[in-house]
Enzyme design. Structure first.
Site, PDB file in Angstrom:
ATOM      1  N   GLU A   1      40.348  52.213  51.389  1.00 54.93           N
ATOM      2  CA  GLU A   1      39.259  51.606  50.628  1.00 54.93           C
ATOM      3  C   GLU A   1      38.081  51.341  51.552  1.00 54.93           C
ATOM      4  OE1 GLU A   1      40.419  48.240  48.310  1.00 54.93           O
ATOM      5  OE2 GLU A   1      42.391  49.084  47.832  1.00 54.93           O
TER       6      GLU A   1
ATOM      7  N   ARG B   1      47.946  48.184  49.954  1.00 53.58           N
ATOM      8  CA  ARG B   1      48.110  47.308  48.796  1.00 53.58           C
ATOM      9  C   ARG B   1      49.568  47.286  48.328  1.00 53.58           C
ATOM     10  NH1 ARG B   1      43.896  45.148  45.958  1.00 53.58           N
ATOM     11  NH2 ARG B   1      41.815  45.798  46.611  1.00 53.58           N
TER      12      ARG B   1
ATOM     13  N   ASP C   1      45.455  29.619  45.933  1.00 50.30           N
ATOM     14  CA  ASP C   1      46.075  29.166  44.688  1.00 50.30           C
ATOM     15  C   ASP C   1      47.555  28.890  44.967  1.00 50.30           C
ATOM     16  OD1 ASP C   1      46.477  28.516  42.069  1.00 50.30           O
ATOM     17  OD2 ASP C   1      46.651  30.579  41.362  1.00 50.30           O
TER      18      ASP C   1
ATOM     19  N   CYS D   1      32.621  37.855  48.266  1.00 56.55           N
ATOM     20  CA  CYS D   1      32.349  37.348  49.606  1.00 56.55           C
ATOM     21  C   CYS D   1      31.058  36.535  49.644  1.00 56.55           C
ATOM     22  CB  CYS D   1      32.279  38.497  50.613  1.00 56.55           C
ATOM     23  SG  CYS D   1      31.239  39.862  50.089  1.00 56.55           S
TER      24      CYS D   1
ATOM     25  N   HIS E   1      30.287  40.047  43.807  1.00 60.19           N
ATOM     26  CA  HIS E   1      30.557  40.124  45.238  1.00 60.19           C
ATOM     27  C   HIS E   1      31.225  38.804  45.623  1.00 60.19           C
ATOM     28  CE1 HIS E   1      28.434  43.830  46.176  1.00 60.19           C
ATOM     29  NE2 HIS E   1      27.406  43.418  45.448  1.00 60.19           N
TER      30      HIS E   1
ATOM     31  N   GLU F   1      40.845  38.224  48.673  1.00 63.77           N
ATOM     32  CA  GLU F   1      41.748  39.031  47.862  1.00 63.77           C
ATOM     33  C   GLU F   1      43.077  39.246  48.575  1.00 63.77           C
ATOM     34  OE1 GLU F   1      41.741  43.159  45.232  1.00 63.77           O
ATOM     35  OE2 GLU F   1      40.154  42.781  46.692  1.00 63.77           O
TER      36      GLU F   1
END
Length: 837
Positions: free
Chosen positions: A524, A491, A592, A805, A803, A535
């Site tokens: 993760e 990240r 975006d 996804c 969720h 994400e």
């Protein structure tokens, strides 16, 4: 249209049509049984002809019907002297009228004068049968219609006087002779591809008069029905257009009929005409499109609506399914192909820019056989963009259109979009293009949702292909198969990790970019079923578009980003941005991203022009617009030169000469257009060439082999990448499913939707971001988004979770509407990177 709602009118026309037909059949019957009375008659279908073989009444009746169908010649009555003497007083007036009505039997093509003469004669007698016969005979014969309404006919209809009928008849005969002599010369003397030998204005004036007469309307319908099957055969097997380009006149004349959309034509005549028109060679269709592009808006729109109405009428009148495909409906296919001619006419008639194209990169293919070719699958996975034959012949593309005469949206047929099976249409498009029609060859008629389905199938086929090839390679080489594009990133180093990994893949095995994307964040847990990828895209873009990095500049007025021409970042960073956009399309993710439209135009192959500045650099656009419109002395009042100044990354001024020694060249009224063009080219193209070239390279790594460039216009590409800006939560509510004990009638669900609808625009976008991973609606709007609201326990202080996804919201059953709103607002406001699984 109102014309479809008048069965009484249709019935009256049908009755009059039958009456006229009955009258003509009786005439043929009398000619076959009694003859015309002329001893020297040479008509083989007349009993007075010396070579005629007598028929009994039954045989004569059958023959009369046959002669009526082919519009055979009718003789002028020539009664014997004995008969004349015995009934002279009784029939002299009738004979005179018959002679007046039937002296047009030798008219084999039409001029405006001929029609006006016929009309005058028929109106005087109160009987239109002679006009009906001539119209039926000429319009049902390709040769006759092709020679009609020539420009070299000296029409003088505007000076026509009803007292000059005999004089007009003589002039008509002379004009007919002149037409025959000139018939073969017209096409060969034409240098302008838009030039035709038919007098279109005369045709329109004739139709204005003829279409007010019901009997003539019926004759025109029948004539087209008889005409078109022969035309279809002539075009398919005899190449008639190649030998005589004037054959195009037939289609020009018929399409000027403003009643083609009416029920009388829609059933049989118009479908057959479209089938014949679709058989025209590409050169003829291109010429027809150029001719129509010279028409004004009402005439082009009428033709567009005629073909659209036929498509809609046919689609709603039939039922289609997986076995009975709309692709196999000859009428719909032919009308769509005809509509394409009008589509390109609309483009040519509007504002077009066929210049300012980016040079295509070298597409030369290796001589080395690919694995697809060795497996015999090169057709399905073939490289290279598809080029429409008509587009190539015309030398103009939808991408070249600045503003078409008719908006692109008007060519979309929603009825067709509802019934087309895109999985099968995709197969026809990719594999069976020679034998099966695909609506993706006419993408203008499809909406962006339908085209996106086609792109989806193309992407999934490629993903499946790459997985299969990976498995095959692994078996041969004894390695562990890697069927997915896997990215493992940290990240806090997401850009570096993504950049290194994607750069290695693009160099070592670029085909891996065609695999389905799977993202894993180091340290993760979780399996990427769509949400983690979303994400990943979001975090990459946030960092890349951070103004502190300096890769892009941000305009507070337009809220849009533009490439920073003085950026210190290397090309690899921009290539990563392009890759991310391509991967988002390929993996069906919404990003975006806020770019001006010129970015998408440049991605598809156009350079930026002056008009593109209006949304990318509005302040500069306004200044240049004022310069172009300035009426005073440009040189002394504005004191501009061909040297411009702009600021670099650190805010320092940078000077640039638009021309050599630009500082010494003043901008004047005479050269200000050149100044504007050079200024625009520098801002949108030259100054950012290094950055944009790298950006486009990354984008094309993923999309180059897909039909994206062929199917979509720039504004549609933006929608694929960014989604729809319009958020219709009413539509989302209608399509949402419920699970875990909730239903649309549960009290908390009712409270939930009341709460959502009460949110402001920003809060709604935050909720969408929280639930789906993006604040944009997918292509087609929120109604296309399948959201699930599942029960997540009874009343609690826990926040809602999601969720992303699965686009699933896990909602506890809160005890009150107020608590629901408070918990939901807190979740969507503070849960960035938390609460999304």
């Amino acid at each position: 249209p109102t014309s479809l709602n008048h069965p009484t009118s249709c019935l009256n026309i049908s009755r009059r049509n039958r009456a006229a037909a009955k009258h003509l059949i009786e005439r043929y019957f009398r000619q076959l049984t009694d003859g015309c009375g002329n001893g020297a008659c040479t008509n083989e279908f007349c009993a007075s002809c010396c070579d005629f073989r007598p028929l009994d009444n039954n045989a004569a009746a059958a023959k009369a019907l046959e002669l009526f169908k082919i519009n055979a010649k009718l003789c002028n009555p020539n009664p014997s002297k004995k008969d004349s003497d015995s009934s002279a007083n009784e029939n002299s007036l009738l004979d005179s009228k018959m002679s007046d009505r039937e002296n047009f039997s030798d008219v084999h093509h039409l001029t405006e004068n001929t029609v006006c003469t016929l009309l005058s004669s028929c109106e005087e007698e109160g009987d239109y049968s002679a006009l009906v016969r001539v119209i039926g005979r000429v319009f049902s014969n390709a040769e006759s219609l092709m020679k009609s309404f020539r420009k070299d006919e000296h029409n003088a209809t505007e000076n026509l006087d009803s007292t000059d009928v005999d004089k007009q008849s003589e002039e008509t005969s002379e004009a007919m002779g002149a037409s025959s002599a000139a018939a073969g010369e017209g096409a060969s003397n034409m240098s302008d591809p838009c030039e035709v030998t038919v007098d279109i204005c005369a045709v329109r004036r004739v139709y204005d008069r003829l279409l007010t007469i019901d009997q003539v309307e019926a004759a025109l319908v029948n004539a087209i029905i008889y005409l078109t099957p022969n035309m279809e055969l002539d075009l398919e097997y005899l190449d008639v257009y190649d030998t005589n380009p004037d054959y195009l006149n037939i289609f020009i004349i018929v399409m000027e009929n403003s009643n083609l959309h009416s029920p009388e034509y829609l059933e049989v005549a118009l479908p057959q005409f479209c089938k014949a028109m679709s058989k025209l060679p590409v050169a003829a269709l291109a010429r027809l499109s150029r001719v129509w592009s010279k028409y004004d808006l009402p005439h082009i729109r009428r033709m567009m609506e005629t073909f659209q109405q036929l498509i809609t009428f046919t689609v709603v009148s039939n039922e289609y399914d997986g076995e009975n495909l709309v692709n196999d409906d000859e009428t719909v296919v032919a009308a769509t192909q005809c509509l394409k001619v009008v589509f390109y006419a609309s483009i040519q008639a509007g504002d077009v820019n066929v210049e300012h194209n980016d040079d295509d990169e070298d597409d030369s293919e290796s001589d080395e056989l690919t694995l697809h070719e060795m497996l015999g699958e090169e057709q399905l996975y073939k490289k290279g963009p598809r080029v429409d034959p008509l587009e190539k012949e015309l030398g103009v593309r939808p991408l070249d259109s600045i503003k078409p005469l008719i908006p692109f949206e008007d060519f979309i047929n929603e009825s067709l979009n509802e019934v087309v099976e895109m999985d099968k249409d995709f197969t026809f498009f990719k594999v069976n293009a020679e034998t099966k029609f695909s609506f993706q060859t006419c993408p203008f008629i499809l909406n962006v949702v339908t085209k996106n389905q086609g792109l989806y199938y193309d992407n999934r086929i490629r993903m499946y292909s790459e997985r299969r090839l990976t498995a095959l390679y692994s078996m041969v080489q004894g390695q562990q198969p890697n069927p997915y594009l896997k990215l493992k990133v940290r990240r806090d180093h997401i850009i570096d990790d993504a950049l290194v990994r994607l750069e290695m893949i693009s160099m070592e095995n670029p085909s891996d970019l065609k695999k389905q994307l799977f993202v894993e964040f180091e340290g993760e847990q979780g399996v990427d079923e769509g949400g983690v990828s979303k994400e990943f895209f979001q975090l990459v873009l946030e960092e890349i578009f951070n103004p502190d990095i300096g890769m892009f500049t941000y305009d507070d007025e337009t809220k849009l980003f533009w490439f920073n021409s003085s950026s210190l970042e290397n090309e690899a960073q921009y290539t990563l941005v392009g890759l991310v956009l391509g991967l988002a399309i390929y993996n069906n993710c919404i990003l975006d991203v806020h770019f001006p439209m010129v970015v998408y135009r440049k991605l598809l192959g156009k350079k930026g022009t002056y008009l593109d500045l209006s949304d990318s650099h509005p302040a500069l656009f306004q200044s240049l617009k004022e310069l172009l419109e300035y009426t005073g002395n440009v040189e002394t009042d504005m004191m501009l030169t061909f040297q411009i100044s702009h600021t670099d990354l650190f805010g320092s001024p940078v000077l640039h000469d638009l021309k050599e020694d630009g500082e010494q060249i003043p901008v004047t009224k005479e050269n200000r257009q050149e100044f504007v063009d050079l200024y625009t080219d520098y801002i949108l193209n030259t100054s950012v060439e290094r950055q944009f070239k790298a950006f486009k390279k990354g984008f094309q790594m993923v999309t180059k082999e897909s039909p994206l460039k062929y199917l979509f216009r720039p504004e549609e590409v933006e929608m694929l990448i960014c989604g729809s800006r319009k958020l219709d939560f009413e539509a989302l509510e209608k399509t949402t499913d419920y699970d875990g004990g909730y239903s649309k009638d549960s009290q908390i669900i009712k409270d939930f939707w009341e709460t959502i609808h009460s949110f402001g625009e920003e809060q709604k976008r935050l909720f969408l971001q929280f639930t789906t991973g993006t604040d944009r609606a997918p292509v087609g709007g929120l109604g296309k988004l399948k959201m699930i609201i599942a029960k997540n326990g009874s009343d609690t202080d826990r926040l809602p979770t999601s969720h992303t996804c699965f686009n699933a919201l896990l909602l506890p059953e809160y005890s009150s509407k107020e608590k629901l709103k408070e918990r939901l607002l807190k979740a969507i406001t503070y849960a960035k990177g938390f609460g999304m699984l």
